[in-house]
Scaffold this active site. Structure first.
Site, mmCIF file in Angstrom:
data_model
loop_
_atom_site.group_PDB
_atom_site.id
_atom_site.type_symbol
_atom_site.label_atom_id
_atom_site.label_comp_id
_atom_site.label_asym_id
_atom_site.label_seq_id
_atom_site.Cartn_x
_atom_site.Cartn_y
_atom_site.Cartn_z
ATOM 1 N N SER A 142 -30.539 -23.866 15.086
ATOM 2 C CA SER A 142 -29.460 -22.917 14.892
ATOM 3 C C SER A 142 -28.289 -23.658 14.260
ATOM 4 C CB SER A 142 -29.103 -22.397 16.270
ATOM 5 O OG SER A 142 -28.206 -21.369 16.158
ATOM 6 N N LEU A 143 -27.191 -22.990 14.063
ATOM 7 C CA LEU A 143 -26.014 -23.649 13.488
ATOM 8 C C LEU A 143 -24.806 -23.383 14.374
ATOM 9 C CD1 LEU A 143 -26.320 -22.572 9.739
ATOM 10 C CD2 LEU A 143 -26.475 -24.909 10.609
ATOM 11 N N CYS A 148 -14.709 28.225 6.250
ATOM 12 C CA CYS A 148 -13.815 27.146 5.832
ATOM 13 C C CYS A 148 -12.717 26.980 6.883
ATOM 14 C CB CYS A 148 -13.210 27.479 4.473
ATOM 15 S SG CYS A 148 -11.837 26.379 4.030
ATOM 16 N N GLU A 182 -34.683 -17.930 4.027
ATOM 17 C CA GLU A 182 -34.310 -16.666 4.633
ATOM 18 C C GLU A 182 -34.937 -15.517 3.839
ATOM 19 O OE1 GLU A 182 -32.423 -17.391 7.213
ATOM 20 O OE2 GLU A 182 -31.359 -15.547 7.784
ATOM 21 N N GLU A 231 -19.804 -8.841 18.591
ATOM 22 C CA GLU A 231 -19.697 -8.636 20.044
ATOM 23 C C GLU A 231 -20.684 -9.525 20.780
ATOM 24 O OE1 GLU A 231 -19.714 -4.568 21.645
ATOM 25 O OE2 GLU A 231 -18.261 -4.102 20.062
ATOM 26 N N TYR A 272 -33.729 -22.811 1.416
ATOM 27 C CA TYR A 272 -32.524 -23.644 1.492
ATOM 28 C C TYR A 272 -32.702 -24.961 2.248
ATOM 29 C CZ TYR A 272 -32.295 -20.771 5.752
ATOM 30 O OH TYR A 272 -32.599 -20.109 6.891
ATOM 31 N N ASP A 318 -23.011 -7.970 15.706
ATOM 32 C CA ASP A 318 -23.167 -9.416 15.915
ATOM 33 C C ASP A 318 -21.924 -10.032 16.545
ATOM 34 O OD1 ASP A 318 -25.182 -10.262 12.998
ATOM 35 O OD2 ASP A 318 -25.492 -8.964 14.718
ATOM 36 N N CYS A 326 -9.194 28.261 4.935
ATOM 37 C CA CYS A 326 -8.939 29.632 4.475
ATOM 38 C C CYS A 326 -9.897 30.649 5.104
ATOM 39 C CB CYS A 326 -9.007 29.705 2.957
ATOM 40 S SG CYS A 326 -10.684 29.520 2.322
ATOM 41 N N ARG A 351 -39.068 -17.686 12.883
ATOM 42 C CA ARG A 351 -38.466 -18.692 13.734
ATOM 43 C C ARG A 351 -38.951 -18.566 15.191
ATOM 44 N NH1 ARG A 351 -32.870 -20.169 15.123
ATOM 45 N NH2 ARG A 351 -32.070 -18.679 13.637
ATOM 46 N N LYS A 403 -24.434 -17.866 3.549
ATOM 47 C CA LYS A 403 -25.291 -17.715 4.727
ATOM 48 C C LYS A 403 -25.927 -16.332 4.650
ATOM 49 C CE LYS A 403 -25.332 -18.442 9.699
ATOM 50 N NZ LYS A 403 -25.984 -17.218 10.109
ATOM 51 N N LYS A 455 -18.122 -18.446 9.593
ATOM 52 C CA LYS A 455 -18.474 -17.023 9.699
ATOM 53 C C LYS A 455 -17.321 -16.157 9.196
ATOM 54 C CE LYS A 455 -21.731 -15.553 11.880
ATOM 55 N NZ LYS A 455 -22.479 -15.656 13.090
ATOM 56 N N LYS A 482 -22.934 -28.044 4.572
ATOM 57 C CA LYS A 482 -23.863 -29.107 4.967
ATOM 58 C C LYS A 482 -23.435 -30.437 4.363
ATOM 59 C CE LYS A 482 -27.674 -25.806 4.877
ATOM 60 N NZ LYS A 482 -28.854 -25.298 4.137
ATOM 61 N N ASP A 509 -27.853 -13.087 5.469
ATOM 62 C CA ASP A 509 -28.068 -12.349 6.712
ATOM 63 C C ASP A 509 -29.444 -11.691 6.683
ATOM 64 O OD1 ASP A 509 -27.569 -11.367 9.159
ATOM 65 O OD2 ASP A 509 -26.119 -9.846 8.533
HETATM 66 S S1 IVH Z 1 -29.494 -24.049 7.251
HETATM 67 C C1 IVH Z 1 -30.381 -26.710 10.817
HETATM 68 N N1 IVH Z 1 -28.701 -22.503 5.300
HETATM 69 O O1 IVH Z 1 -28.586 -18.904 9.646
HETATM 70 C C2 IVH Z 1 -29.817 -25.714 9.899
HETATM 71 N N2 IVH Z 1 -29.322 -21.490 7.356
HETATM 72 O O2 IVH Z 1 -27.231 -19.277 12.234
HETATM 73 C C3 IVH Z 1 -30.820 -24.764 9.455
HETATM 74 N N3 IVH Z 1 -29.205 -19.043 7.352
HETATM 75 O O3 IVH Z 1 -31.307 -20.265 11.411
HETATM 76 C C4 IVH Z 1 -30.250 -23.614 8.759
HETATM 77 N N4 IVH Z 1 -28.522 -18.818 5.273
HETATM 78 O O4 IVH Z 1 -31.758 -18.405 9.628
HETATM 79 C C5 IVH Z 1 -29.134 -22.555 6.569
HETATM 80 N N5 IVH Z 1 -28.039 -21.245 3.459
HETATM 81 C C6 IVH Z 1 -28.457 -21.305 4.730
HETATM 82 C C7 IVH Z 1 -28.655 -20.146 5.515
HETATM 83 C C8 IVH Z 1 -29.084 -20.278 6.837
HETATM 84 C C9 IVH Z 1 -28.858 -18.181 6.383
HETATM 85 C C10 IVH Z 1 -29.602 -18.643 8.715
HETATM 86 C C11 IVH Z 1 -30.831 -19.375 9.231
HETATM 87 C C12 IVH Z 1 -30.342 -20.127 10.443
HETATM 88 C C13 IVH Z 1 -29.185 -19.290 10.869
HETATM 89 C C14 IVH Z 1 -28.243 -20.080 11.738
#
Ligand code: IVH
Length: 682
Positions: free
Chosen positions: A90-91, A415, A180, A43, A232, A41, A418, A144, A123, A321, A297, A125
């Site tokens: 996304s974030l 080996c 998730e 990279e 979440y 990820d 030996c 998604r 977060k 991250k 958040k 994975d």
């Molecule tokens: S909130 C608008 N909370 O990370 C924000 N996302 O890189 C919506 N993810 O699309 C996401 N844990 O698939 C949120 N506690 C968490 C999360 C989380 C994992 C994932 C999710 C999101 C991605 C964004």
């Protein structure tokens, strides 16, 4: 810059942007559509970051189809398509505390405030899922996809037991909740092990495994996979805003029956948020599921609405991250190490690469079968992973980077040290050098003998252990105790001065008082680690009793099976090992268990297994309490287990207990049980 230079720079940027877009598109396809990524990820993030930077410097290059302008890849057509009523977003990422502070300042400026409450969540994975409930029942579940259109995976999601099919009362008539789906690390290991045994391809990570499992056309396959989910976010809802803050929303979701992550926290100070992120950077490995960061958040939902979005990212949230724990590098050679029990351990010599703050040059490869299964070849570009303090691992090859010059590996027939022909026990993956006199084994064994958890002798590192053997001053750990007679020779070889030699000799003397369990560990009996050794020492009370025990007597101890019993018997059957014990006895090393062996007490007859993290007691304290009062501690749940004590983040043991009908206790109930039997907890 002249006009000409400027045009040249622009042309170069344009070419690079195009190149990056096609690379990103390729890797997104591998990741999102095929569930088979080729690069870590980090990279991929770096490619995206470079593209974003170039586009920021040359906004005229931005096109609507640039990967920066959308979230993920196209959905596969085999599942039905679900149109998301509100797009899944996304974030924005933050890669450091400074990035988090910068985000916070931007938000403060925008809303003209200098503080607000923040919620922090691990977060996960895994893969995002959107669940629509109507009249309290699960109606659709969708991936998604590209953010606006996802795949309909309802039938598969219905098989995930932690996702409620029907909700508790109080749910709005129609709403969507997001979360998730993930696979536990232990479930993933088990699944991969079983797949390996069955000759099937292995999954690269729990995330890939979860994604692959959810995208099965046959829900029965999904049902057989260890999937789980945390929720979440509230996507949309028909009637009125149910709660005013995100925190309250999460509590409300919990009350409706959804699984909400227990490791969430709410803070009023940014410094506390940053401390939370840093804490989890250090302890992410303690969870049984993978997290790759902390999502931060803004708690106040009205404030969230006021802030809105920029592109596909909300301004009211940011993802901190963790530093990457994977990287790609070149595997130069596969070499073989001889372990203390003679096991031949293949390892990878790598082109040095930085991962999570350390330079990695070597990585483990487990055994030949594993190398075959993963098809790792010498000369391959490989993905290397580093987690916590454990030795780095080779995850697998990047097949697309092969040139054809890579060489397959096979175990040497002799080996490497030996030259004795190697052997393989039926049913075991490892090869052994059967020569107990092999210098490599003697060396590893001596290193192990003095190590922590064994005789714990300070001052003997790798190079001194090697010298002592090479100069013939010792042949095994037992000889260390007569080194005091050869003080002058020691000073001569060591060039470390009389003081350190005396310190070393004192440390050797002190080791005579180590508990029997540590002596048993030091002997290097195959399959006898700290936990098993403690059980043996307590049960038999002395090394003589253990040496005279039958396999059945050894197996009577909870947590020890035939494998351990056989290995103990084989060990003491060898003259050289009995001779070592005699050497230790003659030197005055403690060979009795002063805790008195198995004793009678208020918990006699009870076998208890503890799993997960306890809050009031550490697990060791809990186990010691049980043992000191006559109870037995098991290492796995069996029909003989009386109680399973379940702490936070338990592994697979809870499910096993349920299956076998073994009673489970939470920590409070455990403490109550102890109290009932007159065992006080400090
Ligand atoms: S909130 C608008 N909370 O990370 C924000 N996302 O890189 C919506 N993810 O699309 C996401 N844990 O698939 C949120 N506690 C968490 C999360 C989380 C994992 C994932 C999710 C999101 C991605 C964004």
């Amino acid at each position: 810059m002249t006009v000409k230079d400027e045009t040249r720079a622009f042309q170069q940027a344009k070419l690079r942007v195009e190149e990056l877009r096609s690379q990103v598109a390729y890797h997104e396809h591998r990741y999102f559509v095929l569930d088979s990524p080729e690069i870590p990820d980090a990279e991929f993030d770096a490619l995206m970051a470079e593209l974003r930077d170039l586009e920021a410097a040359h906004p005229e290059l931005i096109t609507p189809d640039s990967p920066t302008q959308r979230v993920g890849g196209a959905p596969v057509e085999t599942f039905g398509i679900v149109q998301h009523r509100v797009p899944l977003l996304s974030l924005a990422n933050a890669f450091s505390a400074d990035d988090v502070r910068a985000w916070f300042r931007r938000v403060c400026n925008m809303v003209e405030r200098d503080r607000f409450t923040l919620v922090c969540e691990p977060k996960i994975d895994g893969l995002a899922v959107a669940l629509v409930y109507e009249e309290g029942r699960l109606q659709t579940a969708a991936t998604r996809g590209d953010g606006t259109r996802g795949e309909n995976i309802t039938q598969n999601v219905r098989t995930i037991r932690s996702i409620p099919a029907k909700l508790a009362a109080g749910a709005p008539p129609r709403f969507e909740v997001r979360g998730e789906i993930y696979m536990t690390k232990s479930g993933f290991e088990k699944l991969n092990y079983e797949r390996g045994e069955a000759g099937l391809a292995l999954f690269a990570s729990p995330r890939n495994s979860a994604a692959g499992s959810v995208r099965q056309l046959d829900p029965k396959v999904t049902a057989s996979r260890p999937l789980d989910a945390f929720l979440y976010q509230l996507g949309w809802h028909d009637d009125g805003a149910p709660r005013a803050t995100h925190w309250e929303t999460l509590q409300w979701l919990k009350s409706l029956g959804f699984k909400v992550n227990p490791n969430i926290a709410r803070f009023d100070e940014l410094d506390d948020v940053i401390a939370f992120c840093e804490q989890w950077t250090g302890k992410r490995d303690s969870l049984d599921y993978e997290i790759d960061g902390i999502v931060i958040k803004i708690d106040d939902l009205a404030l969230q609405r006021q802030l809105g979005f920029v592109g596909r990212e909300p301004r009211w949230a940011v993802a901190f991250k963790f530093p990457p724990t994977q990287a790609t590098t070149k595997l130069l050679r596969i070499d073989v190490n001889v372990g203390r029990t003679g096991t031949l351990n293949p390892f990878a010599a790598l082109e040095p690469v930085r991962i999570a703050g350390a330079t990695v040059k070597l990585a483990t490869l487990h055994n030949e079968d594993d190398i075959r299964r993963k098809d790792i070849r010498q000369g391959d570009t490989v993905i290397v992973q580093r987690a916590g303090d454990v030795i780095p691992q080779v995850v697998g090859p990047v097949v697309s980077k092969r040139t054809g010059k890579e060489r397959r590996f096979s175990m040497p027939k002799r080996c490497p040290v030996c030259k004795t022909p190697v052997v393989r026990n039926p049913g075991e993956a490892a090869y052994y050098c059967p020569n107990r006199q092999c210098p490599a084994q003697r060396f590893r064994l001596l290193e192990h003998f003095v190590g922590r958890g064994a005789m714990d002798i300070e001052g003997i590192g790798e190079s001194l252990a090697y010298l002592l053997l090479e100069r013939g001053l010792v042949r095994d750990g037992g000889d260390l105790y007569s080194l005091k007679l050869r003080r002058d020779e020691l000073i001569a070889i060591e060039r470390m001065g009389e003081k350190s030699v005396d310190h070393l000799l004192a440390s050797i003397e002190a080791s005579k008082e180590r508990p029997l369990a540590q002596v048993l560990v030091a002997l290097g009996i195959r399959h006898v680690g700290g936990e098993v050794a403690r059980g043996l020492a307590m049960h038999f009370g002395s090394i003589d009793a253990l040496m005279g025990a039958t396999a059945e007597q050894v197996m009577a101890i909870p947590g020890t099976g035939a494998k351990i019993a056989d290995s103990v018997r084989e060990f003491f059957a060898l003259d050289e090992n009995r001779a070592l014990v005699e050497k230790l006895r003659a030197a005055g090393v403690n060979l009795r268990d002063d805790s008195g062996g198995a004793r009678e007490g208020p918990l006699s007859g009870l076998t208890i297994v503890i799993t997960g993290r306890l809050e009031r007691l550490s697990r060791n304290e809990g186990e010691d309490l049980v043992k000191r009062h006559g109870g037995a501690i098991g290492s796995s749940v069996t029909k003989k287990t009386d109680y399973l004590v379940v702490g936070a983040d338990p592994g697979s043991k809870a499910a096993k207990a349920e299956k076998l009908g073994v009673a489970t206790l939470d920590e409070d109930a455990f403490i109550a049980l102890l109290a009932e039997r007159g065992v006080a907890v400090a």
